[in-house]
Design a protein around this motif. Structure first.
Motif, PDB file in Angstrom:
ATOM      1  N   GLU A   1      14.960 -15.931  13.595  1.00  0.00           N
ATOM      2  CA  GLU A   1      13.700 -15.925  12.830  1.00  0.00           C
ATOM      3  C   GLU A   1      13.075 -14.549  12.856  1.00  0.00           C
ATOM      4  N   ALA A   2      13.116 -13.911  14.048  1.00  0.00           N
ATOM      5  CA  ALA A   2      12.546 -12.572  14.120  1.00  0.00           C
ATOM      6  C   ALA A   2      13.272 -11.629  13.195  1.00  0.00           C
ATOM      7  N   GLU A   3      14.599 -11.757  13.191  1.00  0.00           N
ATOM      8  CA  GLU A   3      15.421 -10.914  12.329  1.00  0.00           C
ATOM      9  C   GLU A   3      15.117 -11.192  10.867  1.00  0.00           C
ATOM     10  N   ALA A   4      14.929 -12.535  10.570  1.00  0.00           N
ATOM     11  CA  ALA A   4      14.616 -12.909   9.173  1.00  0.00           C
ATOM     12  C   ALA A   4      13.240 -12.404   8.786  1.00  0.00           C
ATOM     13  N   THR A   5      12.285 -12.558   9.755  1.00  0.00           N
ATOM     14  CA  THR A   5      10.920 -12.081   9.467  1.00  0.00           C
ATOM     15  C   THR A   5      10.918 -10.577   9.254  1.00  0.00           C
ATOM     16  N   ARG A   6      11.698  -9.886  10.146  1.00  0.00           N
ATOM     17  CA  ARG A   6      11.753  -8.438   9.999  1.00  0.00           C
ATOM     18  C   ARG A   6      12.378  -8.045   8.663  1.00  0.00           C
ATOM     19  N   ALA A   7      13.440  -8.797   8.301  1.00  0.00           N
ATOM     20  CA  ALA A   7      14.090  -8.500   7.021  1.00  0.00           C
ATOM     21  C   ALA A   7      13.169  -8.801   5.852  1.00  0.00           C
TER      22      ALA A   7
ATOM     23  N   GLY B   1       9.899  -8.896   6.015  1.00  0.00           N
ATOM     24  CA  GLY B   1       8.818  -7.900   5.972  1.00  0.00           C
ATOM     25  C   GLY B   1       9.282  -6.618   5.336  1.00  0.00           C
ATOM     26  N   ASP B   2      10.554  -6.218   5.711  1.00  0.00           N
ATOM     27  CA  ASP B   2      11.092  -4.997   5.106  1.00  0.00           C
ATOM     28  C   ASP B   2      11.211  -5.150   3.614  1.00  0.00           C
ATOM     29  N   ALA B   3      11.654  -6.348   3.224  1.00  0.00           N
ATOM     30  CA  ALA B   3      11.813  -6.579   1.771  1.00  0.00           C
ATOM     31  C   ALA B   3      10.472  -6.584   1.074  1.00  0.00           C
ATOM     32  N   GLU B   4       9.489  -7.242   1.673  1.00  0.00           N
ATOM     33  CA  GLU B   4       8.177  -7.301   1.035  1.00  0.00           C
ATOM     34  C   GLU B   4       7.529  -5.931   1.025  1.00  0.00           C
TER      35      GLU B   4
ATOM     36  N   LYS C   1       7.182  -0.665  -4.168  1.00  0.00           N
ATOM     37  CA  LYS C   1       7.616  -0.505  -5.561  1.00  0.00           C
ATOM     38  C   LYS C   1       6.551  -1.008  -6.533  1.00  0.00           C
ATOM     39  N   LEU C   2       5.902  -2.143  -6.179  1.00  0.00           N
ATOM     40  CA  LEU C   2       4.880  -2.673  -7.085  1.00  0.00           C
ATOM     41  C   LEU C   2       3.633  -1.798  -7.056  1.00  0.00           C
ATOM     42  N   GLY C   3       3.384  -1.209  -5.845  1.00  0.00           N
ATOM     43  CA  GLY C   3       2.176  -0.386  -5.768  1.00  0.00           C
ATOM     44  C   GLY C   3       2.285   0.900  -6.552  1.00  0.00           C
TER      45      GLY C   3
ATOM     46  N   GLY D   1      -9.856  -5.299  -0.367  1.00  0.00           N
ATOM     47  CA  GLY D   1      -9.659  -4.828   1.029  1.00  0.00           C
ATOM     48  C   GLY D   1      -8.425  -5.446   1.665  1.00  0.00           C
ATOM     49  N   VAL D   2      -8.220  -6.721   1.376  1.00  0.00           N
ATOM     50  CA  VAL D   2      -7.011  -7.386   1.927  1.00  0.00           C
ATOM     51  C   VAL D   2      -5.772  -6.749   1.388  1.00  0.00           C
ATOM     52  N   ALA D   3      -5.822  -6.465   0.055  1.00  0.00           N
ATOM     53  CA  ALA D   3      -4.626  -5.867  -0.568  1.00  0.00           C
ATOM     54  C   ALA D   3      -4.373  -4.500  -0.001  1.00  0.00           C
ATOM     55  N   SER D   4      -5.462  -3.739   0.202  1.00  0.00           N
ATOM     56  CA  SER D   4      -5.269  -2.407   0.753  1.00  0.00           C
ATOM     57  C   SER D   4      -4.706  -2.470   2.165  1.00  0.00           C
ATOM     58  N   ALA D   5      -5.211  -3.434   2.957  1.00  0.00           N
ATOM     59  CA  ALA D   5      -4.676  -3.592   4.335  1.00  0.00           C
ATOM     60  C   ALA D   5      -3.221  -3.980   4.325  1.00  0.00           C
ATOM     61  N   ALA D   6      -2.875  -4.848   3.418  1.00  0.00           N
ATOM     62  CA  ALA D   6      -1.459  -5.265   3.328  1.00  0.00           C
ATOM     63  C   ALA D   6      -0.595  -4.127   2.918  1.00  0.00           C
ATOM     64  N   LEU D   7      -1.118  -3.326   1.965  1.00  0.00           N
ATOM     65  CA  LEU D   7      -0.316  -2.185   1.514  1.00  0.00           C
ATOM     66  C   LEU D   7      -0.131  -1.189   2.633  1.00  0.00           C
ATOM     67  N   THR D   8      -1.228  -0.989   3.357  1.00  0.00           N
ATOM     68  CA  THR D   8      -1.132  -0.034   4.480  1.00  0.00           C
ATOM     69  C   THR D   8      -0.140  -0.523   5.542  1.00  0.00           C
ATOM     70  N   GLN D   9      -0.141  -1.785   5.856  1.00  0.00           N
ATOM     71  CA  GLN D   9       0.813  -2.353   6.860  1.00  0.00           C
ATOM     72  C   GLN D   9       2.231  -2.223   6.383  1.00  0.00           C
ATOM     73  N   GLY D  10       2.445  -2.398   5.104  1.00  0.00           N
ATOM     74  CA  GLY D  10       3.808  -2.281   4.559  1.00  0.00           C
ATOM     75  C   GLY D  10       4.328  -0.887   4.678  1.00  0.00           C
ATOM     76  N   LYS D  11       3.459   0.096   4.516  1.00  0.00           N
ATOM     77  CA  LYS D  11       3.931   1.472   4.648  1.00  0.00           C
ATOM     78  C   LYS D  11       4.300   1.782   6.080  1.00  0.00           C
TER      79      LYS D  11
END
Length: 612
Positions: free
Chosen positions: A531-537, A539-542, A548-550, A600-610
């Protein structure tokens, strides 16, 4: 040695011209014969055939058949020697022996030749004139004399040519001694002593071996075993005295006692007499008055009694005994006469009743009378010896008191004991009366013995029944104890088996639980890692997708819309009732959240993804 008649005739005729010639007419000589013709005093021989004499002074002398050999016609001699034989012939006065290994025909033309028969080659003695052939067989000696000198020929073939020769005999080597004229050949076996005379003096040969003596003054006697007690030859003596014996001898008339050992006596004046035993001796007493090998004595009542008695003694001082009494025979006779007289005197002072009473007791025990350290064993019967024998006790006491001290001091003889072997009342009436009384007593004793035996049998039977009952009780108790022990052991073994089973089951369950827990933990760990590996994968994908969407405007909106949708879905999760929303929210479900909050949520999510 001729092979045929013709060859024999050629030997006889030599190179002389023959007066006869072969012809169709004339004298016929048959087959197997020989003819003899004479011309001018010379003899000729011819073989089988027909011959004619051509000389006027020739004539036929004789015709002989070869089946009748030997034959002699004038100077001619024809003879045959069989195989394995010698032909004995003389040429003049000289003897010769003719032989052929396969036999042969011999012809001689000599007036001094004479044939004297034949003899077998293997004859023991062949004598022909001055020729002597002696064939001594194995294991023998030939006794011969040559020029009147005796000699012994060993085994083998011996040749002599002499006028003065005589073969006397053949002697066997197995003979202990061979004596021929002045020659003596003898052998002494191992463990023996040879005895002989030489120059009238006795000689002992103590070494084993073969001896050859040539002397007219020598004479061999014999050989005897070395352990022979008495070896005497003339003045020489070898006396072997064994333990328990002494030797009696006299030297110049003086008594000499030889102790145990080997004695070599050279003095001719030292004479050996005999051996005397110092061991315990038994002498069966005898008297002139005897009946059925019993000495006849009389009791106090003058009743005649036959007694068989023996005395035991040993000689303590042999020299004193020989000087006072004499040789062995004299000592035995002296002891016999004295002891018989003492026993007769003792019985003469004893009543018949005492003797009979002791006799009945003796039948139970033995007739031996013993005392102190001088007790004798009567063939193993001493275990039944009864010491309460009045007559025999008195017999022993009187006998010993009268003879022991006197014999020891005066004659050097120690009287050990006296034994009454058997006795018998010679008066028939008294004997019958005693026998009847003995029978009655024996019957009474037998009856008492039977009663006692029955009583003993009853006691034994009762004791046996008691023992059987006790043994049965012991067996029952043992059986019950054994069964109880067996049951307890079985129960213990069952309980132990059940406990072992439970223990094994619990251990198995614990091991299974442990294995199951380890399996679950491993599974959870694997699932969590997956699950951790799937979550990590994911998260990497998202993150990549959000990146890409940003990068485009429309992508931001899409992302924002997805966030709103997820928020609404999560907020409405678990709501099972109808929810009424305001009118503006019915048209726009995202109205619950302000644009600023969502941004703000979107910005936080974008920042976490980076950051990922």
């Amino acid at each position: 040695n001729c092979k045929s008649i013709e060859e024999a005739c050629a030997v006889v005729n030599g190179s002389k011209g023959m007066p006869q010639t072969a012809s169709a007419f004339g004298k016929l000589i048959p087959e197997g014969s020989v003819g003899f013709a004479e011309k001018n005093g010379v003899m000729y021989a011819c073989g089988p055939g027909r011959y004619r004499l051509y000389h006027p002074r020739a004539g036929w002398a004789d015709v002989r058949s070869f089946a009748n050999l030997p034959c002699k016609v004038g100077p001619i001699t024809i003879f045959r020697v069989p195989a394995g034989h010698y032909g004995k012939v003389f040429v003049g006065n000289d003897p010769f022996l003719v032989s052929s290994s396969e036999g042969g025909l011999f012809a001689v033309n000599d007036p001094s030749f004479r044939y004297d028969g034949d003899v077998k080659v293997d004859e023991g003695y062949i004598k022909h004139g001055t020729i002597h052939i002696i064939r001594v067989p194995k294991g023998s000696y030939g006794c011969v004399k040559q020029n009147n000198v005796p000699a012994l020929l060993p085994p083998g073939v011996h040749f002599f040519k002499t006028d003065d020769f005589v073969l006397t005999k053949f002697a066997s080597l197995s003979d202990e001694a061979i004596t021929f004229e002045t020659i003596t050949r003898f052998f002494v076996p191992k463990g023996n002593i040879g005895m002989a005379w030489r120059d009238s003096q006795p000689i002992f040969f103590q070494e084993r071996g073969v001896y050859l003596v040539d002397s007219p003054m020598f004479r061999y006697v014999k050989s005897v075993p070395i352990e022979t007690p008495r070896i005497i030859l003339g003045s020489r003596k070898i006396i072997t005295v064994k333990e328990g014996m002494v030797g009696v001898s006299h030297h110049k008339g003086q008594l000499k006692i030889l102790p145990p050992g080997r004695h070599i006596i050279e003095d001719e004046e030292h004479i050996f007499d005999e051996f005397l035993s110092t061991q315990q001796m038994c002498l069966n007493l005898t008297k002139d008055a005897r009946r059925d090998q019993l000495m006849i004595c009389e009791s106090r009542e003058l009743v005649r009694i036959g007694i068989q008695a023996s005395v035991f003694y040993n000689i303590r001082d042999p020299k004193l005994a020989v000087i006072k009494i004499g040789d062995v025979k004299d000592i035995e006779n002296f002891i016999n006469d004295t002891a018989a007289a003492v026993i007769t005197t003792i019985i003469r002072t004893t009543s018949l009743a005492e003797i009979a009473q002791s006799g009945r007791s003796m039948e139970k025990g033995t007739g031996m009378i013993n005392s102190g350290e001088d007790k004798l064993h009567d063939q193993g019967d001493d275990d039944d010896l009864e010491t309460n024998l009045p007559f025999f006790d008195r017999m022993h006491t009187d006998f010993i008191s009268r003879l022991r001290e006197n014999f020891l001091n005066e004659y050097g003889i120690f009287m050990l004991n006296v034994r009454i072997g058997d006795f018998k009342v010679l008066d028939e009436d008294i004997s019958q009366s005693i026998a009847n009384h003995a029978s009655t007593t024996a019957a009474t004793q037998a009856k008492l013995a039977n009663l006692e035996g029955n009583r003993q049998i009853d006691l034994v039977n009762k004791d046996s029944d008691f023992r059987i009952e006790r043994m049965q009780a012991d067996v029952d108790a043992h059986r019950m104890t054994t069964n109880a022990r067996a049951k307890a052991a079985a129960m213990k073994e069952a309980a132990q088996a059940e406990a072992n089973a439970l223990k094994i089951h619990a251990a198995a369950r614990m091991e299974a639980t442990k294995l199951e827990s380890e399996a679950r933990a491993a599974s959870i760990r694997v699932i969590a890692e997956a699950e951790a590996e799937a979550t990590r994968a994911k998260g990497d994908a998202e993150s990549e997708r959000a990146t890409k969407l940003g990068s485009i405007e429309f992508g931001r909106e899409i992302t924002l819309a997805e966030i709103h949708a997820n928020m609404v879905m999560k907020s409405m999760a678990g709501v099972e009732k109808v929810v009424y929303l305001p009118t503006e929210m019915q048209k726009n479900p995202f109205a619950l959240f302000s644009p600023d909050a969502l941004s703000g949520v979107a910005s936080a999510a974008l920042t976490q993804g980076k950051h990922r």
